[in-house]
Design a protein around this motif. Sequence first.
Motif, PDB file in Angstrom:
ATOM      1  N   GLY A   1      20.176  98.922  87.219  1.00 25.14           N
ATOM      2  CA  GLY A   1      19.354  99.099  88.092  1.00 25.14           C
ATOM      3  C   GLY A   1      17.727  99.001  87.971  1.00 25.14           C
ATOM      4  O   GLY A   1      16.838  99.279  88.668  1.00 25.14           O
TER       5      GLY A   1
ATOM      6  N   ASN B   1      20.299  93.098  91.067  1.00 26.56           N
ATOM      7  CA  ASN B   1      21.145  93.622  90.157  1.00 26.56           C
ATOM      8  C   ASN B   1      22.617  93.972  91.044  1.00 26.56           C
ATOM      9  O   ASN B   1      22.930  95.158  91.174  1.00 26.56           O
TER      10      ASN B   1
ATOM     11  N   SER C   1      26.146  95.436  84.420  1.00 24.96           N
ATOM     12  CA  SER C   1      24.869  95.691  85.289  1.00 24.96           C
ATOM     13  C   SER C   1      23.768  96.149  84.449  1.00 24.96           C
ATOM     14  O   SER C   1      24.111  96.517  83.366  1.00 24.96           O
ATOM     15  N   ASN C   2      22.785  95.909  84.844  1.00 24.54           N
ATOM     16  CA  ASN C   2      21.459  96.261  83.928  1.00 24.54           C
ATOM     17  C   ASN C   2      20.995  97.933  84.555  1.00 24.54           C
ATOM     18  O   ASN C   2      20.069  98.228  83.990  1.00 24.54           O
TER      19      ASN C   2
ATOM     20  N   LEU D   1      22.023  88.716  88.368  1.00 21.24           N
ATOM     21  CA  LEU D   1      21.616  89.659  87.560  1.00 21.24           C
ATOM     22  C   LEU D   1      20.263  89.392  86.928  1.00 21.24           C
ATOM     23  O   LEU D   1      20.055  88.099  86.456  1.00 21.24           O
ATOM     24  N   SER D   2      19.250  90.110  87.118  1.00 21.67           N
ATOM     25  CA  SER D   2      17.938  89.416  86.848  1.00 21.67           C
ATOM     26  C   SER D   2      17.270  89.656  85.439  1.00 21.67           C
ATOM     27  O   SER D   2      16.073  89.403  85.064  1.00 21.67           O
ATOM     28  N   THR D   3      18.455  90.148  84.473  1.00 19.70           N
ATOM     29  CA  THR D   3      18.103  90.518  83.105  1.00 19.70           C
ATOM     30  C   THR D   3      18.939  89.942  82.334  1.00 19.70           C
ATOM     31  O   THR D   3      20.355  89.908  82.579  1.00 19.70           O
TER      32      THR D   3
ATOM     33  N   GLY E   1      25.580  93.359  90.029  1.00 19.46           N
ATOM     34  CA  GLY E   1      26.662  93.617  89.226  1.00 19.46           C
ATOM     35  C   GLY E   1      27.611  92.532  89.159  1.00 19.46           C
ATOM     36  O   GLY E   1      27.843  91.598  89.994  1.00 19.46           O
TER      37      GLY E   1
ATOM     38  N   LYS F   1      15.974  96.499  87.159  1.00 17.38           N
ATOM     39  CA  LYS F   1      15.380  95.272  87.831  1.00 17.38           C
ATOM     40  C   LYS F   1      16.171  94.716  88.581  1.00 17.38           C
ATOM     41  O   LYS F   1      17.400  94.820  88.527  1.00 17.38           O
ATOM     42  N   LYS F   2      15.708  94.513  89.820  1.00 18.22           N
ATOM     43  CA  LYS F   2      16.243  93.791  90.941  1.00 18.22           C
ATOM     44  C   LYS F   2      16.178  92.369  91.001  1.00 18.22           C
ATOM     45  O   LYS F   2      15.079  91.911  90.455  1.00 18.22           O
TER      46      LYS F   2
ATOM     47  N   GLN G   1      22.154  93.623  79.478  1.00 18.26           N
ATOM     48  CA  GLN G   1      23.241  94.274  80.383  1.00 18.26           C
ATOM     49  C   GLN G   1      23.953  95.488  79.979  1.00 18.26           C
ATOM     50  O   GLN G   1      24.248  95.500  78.761  1.00 18.26           O
TER      51      GLN G   1
END
Length: 186
Positions: free
Chosen positions: A167, A172, A164-165, A134-136, A174, A169-170, A139
């Motif tokens: 989508g 992602n 998940s964010n 997860l890039s952030t 989940g 930011k990739k 969520q």
Amino acid sequence: MFFKKNLLTLAAAVTALMAASSSFAADDKLIDSVYGEYAKGVKIQMVRAGVTSNWDKAWFVSNGTQLSGYWDASIGGWDGKSYKNVPGQHQKLWDLGFTPVFRFENTSKRGFYAEAGIGVHMLSKLYNNDDDRLSTHFQFGDHAGIGYVFDNNWEVSAKIQHFSNGGYKKPNSGVNYGVVKVAYHF
């Protein structure tokens, strides 16, 4: 070790909230219930504690059933078992969440129910476990579940939860959990 430590912390938090329940027993109470959860996913587990506040609204009241809901505030600890895809390497992080939840239930608020919600969560670290990333820190957490509220104010439930964010930011990929919940209603 992480799980045992967090399970003790979770038990202490729920016990403290239940001990304080007399202060929430007034008609204008803010908190209606406390809960503890255990969740398991692929090479990840979570323990979480939270409080809820009923909306005191009912829609589609018919034949002893209604659609209602509540606010859910929670804190959880995650323990990944394969940090950066290295088996045995742990990733530990915290999760703060706030979720509006819709519940289809009996008008008595007892017995079986089904619920679904989608809320916001803030992770203390970027998640990177097994093949999932997860890039952030921010969520979305959505869930669907079923449960039962007993006449003695205890509740048990099972649900599926997905983080998940959305989508934006990739990567992602989940994170999915199977969750077991025990709650006490004041």
